[in-house]
Design a protein around this motif. Structure first.
Motif, PDB file in Angstrom:
ATOM      1  N   GLN A 499       0.812  -1.209   0.000  1.00  0.00           N
ATOM      2  CA  GLN A 499       0.000   0.000   0.000  1.00  0.00           C
ATOM      3  C   GLN A 499       0.854   1.272   0.000  1.00  0.00           C
ATOM      4  OE1 GLN A 499      -3.298  -0.289  -0.441  1.00  0.00           O
ATOM      5  NE2 GLN A 499      -2.869  -2.499  -0.465  1.00  0.00           N
ATOM      6  N   SER A 500       1.994   1.226   0.624  1.00  0.00           N
ATOM      7  CA  SER A 500       2.825   2.433   0.760  1.00  0.00           C
ATOM      8  C   SER A 500       3.559   2.784  -0.529  1.00  0.00           C
ATOM      9  CB  SER A 500       3.835   2.241   1.889  1.00  0.00           C
ATOM     10  OG  SER A 500       3.179   2.052   3.114  1.00  0.00           O
ATOM     11  N   ALA A 501       3.831   1.787  -1.370  1.00  0.00           N
ATOM     12  CA  ALA A 501       4.651   2.011  -2.562  1.00  0.00           C
ATOM     13  C   ALA A 501       4.077   3.105  -3.451  1.00  0.00           C
ATOM     14  CB  ALA A 501       4.787   0.711  -3.342  1.00  0.00           C
ATOM     15  N   GLN A 502       2.756   3.148  -3.596  1.00  0.00           N
ATOM     16  CA  GLN A 502       2.144   4.121  -4.506  1.00  0.00           C
ATOM     17  C   GLN A 502       2.420   5.556  -4.062  1.00  0.00           C
ATOM     18  OE1 GLN A 502      -2.228   4.157  -4.220  1.00  0.00           O
ATOM     19  NE2 GLN A 502      -2.050   2.935  -2.335  1.00  0.00           N
ATOM     20  N   TYR A 503       2.475   5.793  -2.747  1.00  0.00           N
ATOM     21  CA  TYR A 503       2.697   7.144  -2.245  1.00  0.00           C
ATOM     22  C   TYR A 503       4.151   7.576  -2.476  1.00  0.00           C
ATOM     23  CZ  TYR A 503      -1.737   6.161   0.024  1.00  0.00           C
ATOM     24  OH  TYR A 503      -3.046   5.825   0.265  1.00  0.00           O
ATOM     25  N   ILE A 504       5.062   6.662  -2.275  1.00  0.00           N
ATOM     26  CA  ILE A 504       6.473   6.998  -2.484  1.00  0.00           C
ATOM     27  C   ILE A 504       6.758   7.168  -3.968  1.00  0.00           C
ATOM     28  CG2 ILE A 504       8.842   6.195  -2.127  1.00  0.00           C
ATOM     29  CD1 ILE A 504       7.865   4.845   0.416  1.00  0.00           C
ATOM     30  N   LYS A 505       6.112   6.358  -4.788  1.00  0.00           N
ATOM     31  CA  LYS A 505       6.269   6.537  -6.241  1.00  0.00           C
ATOM     32  C   LYS A 505       5.761   7.913  -6.672  1.00  0.00           C
ATOM     33  CE  LYS A 505       6.665   5.355 -10.650  1.00  0.00           C
ATOM     34  NZ  LYS A 505       5.729   6.237 -11.329  1.00  0.00           N
ATOM     35  N   GLU A 506       4.634   8.368  -6.103  1.00  0.00           N
ATOM     36  CA  GLU A 506       4.114   9.693  -6.455  1.00  0.00           C
ATOM     37  C   GLU A 506       5.068  10.788  -6.004  1.00  0.00           C
ATOM     38  OE1 GLU A 506       0.046  12.426  -6.080  1.00  0.00           O
ATOM     39  OE2 GLU A 506       0.074  10.377  -5.269  1.00  0.00           O
ATOM     40  N   ASP A 542       4.864  16.077   1.920  1.00  0.00           N
ATOM     41  CA  ASP A 542       4.766  15.647   3.320  1.00  0.00           C
ATOM     42  C   ASP A 542       3.574  14.719   3.527  1.00  0.00           C
ATOM     43  OD1 ASP A 542       6.805  16.500   5.128  1.00  0.00           O
ATOM     44  OD2 ASP A 542       6.223  18.570   4.725  1.00  0.00           O
ATOM     45  N   LYS A 543       2.451  15.048   2.901  1.00  0.00           N
ATOM     46  CA  LYS A 543       1.270  14.210   3.029  1.00  0.00           C
ATOM     47  C   LYS A 543       1.514  12.825   2.443  1.00  0.00           C
ATOM     48  CE  LYS A 543      -3.691  14.047   2.089  1.00  0.00           C
ATOM     49  NZ  LYS A 543      -4.859  14.721   1.464  1.00  0.00           N
ATOM     50  N   LEU A 544       2.225  12.766   1.316  1.00  0.00           N
ATOM     51  CA  LEU A 544       2.524  11.468   0.710  1.00  0.00           C
ATOM     52  C   LEU A 544       3.385  10.619   1.643  1.00  0.00           C
ATOM     53  CD1 LEU A 544       3.225  12.623  -2.958  1.00  0.00           C
ATOM     54  CD2 LEU A 544       1.294  11.219  -2.186  1.00  0.00           C
ATOM     55  N   TRP A 545       4.384  11.235   2.267  1.00  0.00           N
ATOM     56  CA  TRP A 545       5.210  10.485   3.211  1.00  0.00           C
ATOM     57  C   TRP A 545       4.387  10.036   4.423  1.00  0.00           C
ATOM     58  CZ3 TRP A 545       9.387   8.159   1.944  1.00  0.00           C
ATOM     59  CH2 TRP A 545      10.262   8.688   1.001  1.00  0.00           C
ATOM     60  N   ASP A 546       3.498  10.907   4.898  1.00  0.00           N
ATOM     61  CA  ASP A 546       2.643  10.527   6.022  1.00  0.00           C
ATOM     62  C   ASP A 546       1.773   9.322   5.663  1.00  0.00           C
ATOM     63  OD1 ASP A 546       3.652  12.606   7.549  1.00  0.00           O
ATOM     64  OD2 ASP A 546       1.973  13.956   7.142  1.00  0.00           O
ATOM     65  N   GLU A 547       1.205   9.346   4.453  1.00  0.00           N
ATOM     66  CA  GLU A 547       0.362   8.234   4.011  1.00  0.00           C
ATOM     67  C   GLU A 547       1.181   6.948   3.882  1.00  0.00           C
ATOM     68  OE1 GLU A 547      -2.754   8.014   3.678  1.00  0.00           O
ATOM     69  OE2 GLU A 547      -3.592  10.010   3.386  1.00  0.00           O
TER      70      GLU A 547
END
Length: 626
Positions: A499-506, A542-547
């Protein structure tokens, strides 16, 4: 004074960042390169293991090479880890059975499955089925072993993402494509992924990295390509101790009207004689070496004596004098050491190809991209570090591309020394994933035979996607056309969580898109150089890292996310942004927390220039922490 000068020098950079930071803020799609991966369509299956049992055996040659023996053992081990079934390993002298997996060179080869080993060389391989049999075979040196690892990865789903992160699927039934047939031969004869991750020999061989850098590759893995010396070797070949007795061996500089110990006078017969003698001694002391380095020291103070100036004029510059010198060393030693190549640099003042001279067949020329931009492909972008500001916003033709094409026209073994990290700030945001594929494709298209990809090699973990970068580079060194984005997501799902991969990719897409559109990227940038992200962009990041942190699946994945986030926090701390702003009363506490996180998460260096060992002054920004 140095800090004051740096402040004024950076004014133009800051102005440009403020201007460019306000434009083009919408993230554009990023092309990370390579051919798009498509899942193969399988119409017929061959069952190797059913419900944890199998009547297949692994056949190896009775006189197989050490790496072929390893290949058979590794195939047995991983099939057992996947399914629980242990396939017996037997020699090809045993009776023929219906269900066999042929590993390496065996007496089973016939008209239905014959391997063209001349075409495969030492490292290529073929994986194919013939009826109920499976064959994995290739070059006896490393090819068969590479073929087994490739089969385990591509067909059975094994992954070796980092030395500490291996993914082995579990399935009591193992089925493969009954019409499996493919062959792979590497583009590059020498492949070196110079990141900490790649110093693990077990990981390195699974990624088909064949350099001995970072650790000797044993015969059980097919050995590796070893250098005798590696770079900047003239101090070792003609030691500074000669200066007292033979100052004429050293470079004369017209600006000083004196000899310096920085480089050597390559036209001096004594320098040539000492170099040959010490190169010979070095090779005798390193019998495994396949390459010896005859390379200039790491400075620009080449000799300007009358003889060297005349030679430079004759051969089109210092690069020609250097090639003349290395040719003489090679001519003196190549008969005694017939399997050895003589490596030299095309680096800084020797980067431009010479005239009226060509390297001998036993000479390798290693072209270095140290000046170049790494936000855009080397074939297209000619911007270089320390260029005049007047060039900053113009299209500049790539002189590196011209130099590579020039060297490829006269040298049959061009290698590349490429760079994949910011040496001044290891944790600085360094979005270069989009150029790794086009650059390696460009090298292959211009007949480059070997590539050294330099990264963070100085110990500790990477806080700036170093583990991901090492993995992607390894894949590209074997296949420059592989699908980078697919491999990135495959890695990140395991390393950061499904689940986290998509946020770090963005997040990566944002920093990459902004850099590509508005900036250039160099390997000695400081914190005030590079992209300037707006407040809105930073809030989104920051929000992406938080997610990503909130969706981590395991404690290890959360730790990996937080370690990678250090790069972004480091960026903000150096530019006094957000929680690190001078207006924030808690700024010192945030700096202290950042420092403690560096230590706790295994970061040992913030730059190439040395480790940080003392608790810093938290009033300072991280760039000034020692």
């Amino acid at each position: 004074m140095t800090k004051i000068a740096a402040f004024f020098v950076s004014i133009a950079e800051i102005v440009s960042m403020l201007f460019l930071g306000a434009v083009n803020t919408k993230t554009a799609p990023v092309d990370y390169g390579g051919n798009r991966y498509t899942q193969p369509v399988v119409t017929q299956w061959l069952t190797v293991v059913s419900a944890g049992a199998s009547d297949y055996v692994i056949i190896k040659g009775a006189n197989c090479s050490p790496s072929e023996l390893t290949a058979a053992n590794e195939l047995q081990s991983y099939i057992k880890q996947i399914s629980g079934a242990t396939l017996e390993i037997v020699n090809d002298t045993a009776r023929v059975r219906e269900h066999e997996i042929l590993v390496g060179k065996t007496n089973r080869e016939n008209g239905s499955y014959t391997i063209d080993r001349a075409a495969l060389g030492d490292e290529g391989f073929t994986v194919m089925t013939a009826g109920e049999k499976l064959m994995i075979a290739g070059g006896e040196l490393r090819g068969t072993l590479y073929g087994v690892y490739d089969f385990l990865e591509q067909e059975l789903g094994c992954r070796w993402f980092t030395p500490d992160l291996t993914v082995i699927p579990k399935n009591a039934t193992v089925k493969i494509n009954a019409k499996l047939c493919y062959t792979e031969v590497p583009d590059f004869e020498y492949r070196d992924d110079y990141w900490n991750t790649a110093f693990n020999t077990d990981w390195k061989v699974k990624q088909k990295i064949n350099s001995d850098n970072g650790g000797y590759m044993p015969d059980s893995y097919g050995g590796g390509i070893s250098y005798a010396g590696f770079c900047h070797t003239m101090n070792a070949l003609v030691p500074v101790s000669y200066f007292d007795t033979n100052p004429e061996y050293f470079s004369y500089r017209t600006d000083l009207d004196a000899r310096t110990v920085d480089q050597r006078c390559l036209t001096n017969p004594g320098v040539l004689a000492v170099t040959i003698a010490n190169a010979r001694a070095t090779l005798l002391a390193n019998p495994h070496a396949k390459i010896i380095s005859i390379t200039q020291n790491d400075n620009g103070n080449y000799c300007q004596c009358d003889k060297c100036k005349a030679s430079d004029e004759k051969y089109g510059g210092p690069s020609g004098t250097n090639i003349w010198f290395v040719n003489q060393v090679a001519a003196a030693l190549e008969d005694e050491f017939p399997g050895v190549a003589f490596d030299t640099f095309a680096y800084q003042y020797t980067r431009k190809p010479p005239k009226n001279i060509v390297p001998r067949d036993s000479v390798i020329v290693r072209l270095c991209s140290i000046e170049c931009c790494f936000a855009h492909p080397l074939a297209e972008c000619g911007h270089e570090r320390n260029e005049a500001l007047s060039k900053r916003f113009s299209d500049v033709e790539s002189t590196f591309a011209k130099d590579l094409q020039g060297w490829s026209a006269i040298c049959n073994r061009v290698y590349i020394w490429d760079y994949t990290i910011n040496f001044n700030l290891y944790l600085s945001i360094f979005p270069n994933f989009q150029v790794l594929s086009p650059n390696l494709q460009f090298f292959a298209e211009n007949n480059v035979k070997g590539v050294f990809e330099q990264g963070n090699y100085t110990g500790g973990k990477s806080g700036e996607f170093g583990e991901l970068r090492a993995y992607i580079l390894a894949k590209l060194l074997w296949d420059p056309d592989c699908d980078v984005e697919y491999l990135m997501m495959d890695f990140m799902k395991a390393y950061y969580g499904e689940q986290s991969a998509q946020y770090i990719k963005e997040y990566l897409d944002i920093v990459t898109s902004k850099t590509v559109k508005t900036d250039h990227l160099f390997i000695f940038d400081w914190h005030y150089q590079g992209c300037w992200y707006t407040a809105a962009e930073r809030r989104k990041m920051d929000k992406l890292w938080d997610e990503a942190e909130a969706n981590a699946g395991t404690a290890e994945q959360l730790a990996n996310i937080q370690r990678s986030r250090l790069s972004y926090r480091h960026y903000k701390a150096n530019l006094l942004m957000d929680e690190f702003s001078v207006l924030n009363p808690s700024r010192l506490a945030e700096n202290k927390k950042l420092y403690n996180d560096f230590v706790d998460m295994g970061i040992t260096r913030l730059s190439e220039h040395g480790p940080f060992t003392e608790t810093p002054d938290f009033w300072l920004t991280p760039v000034d922490w020692k």
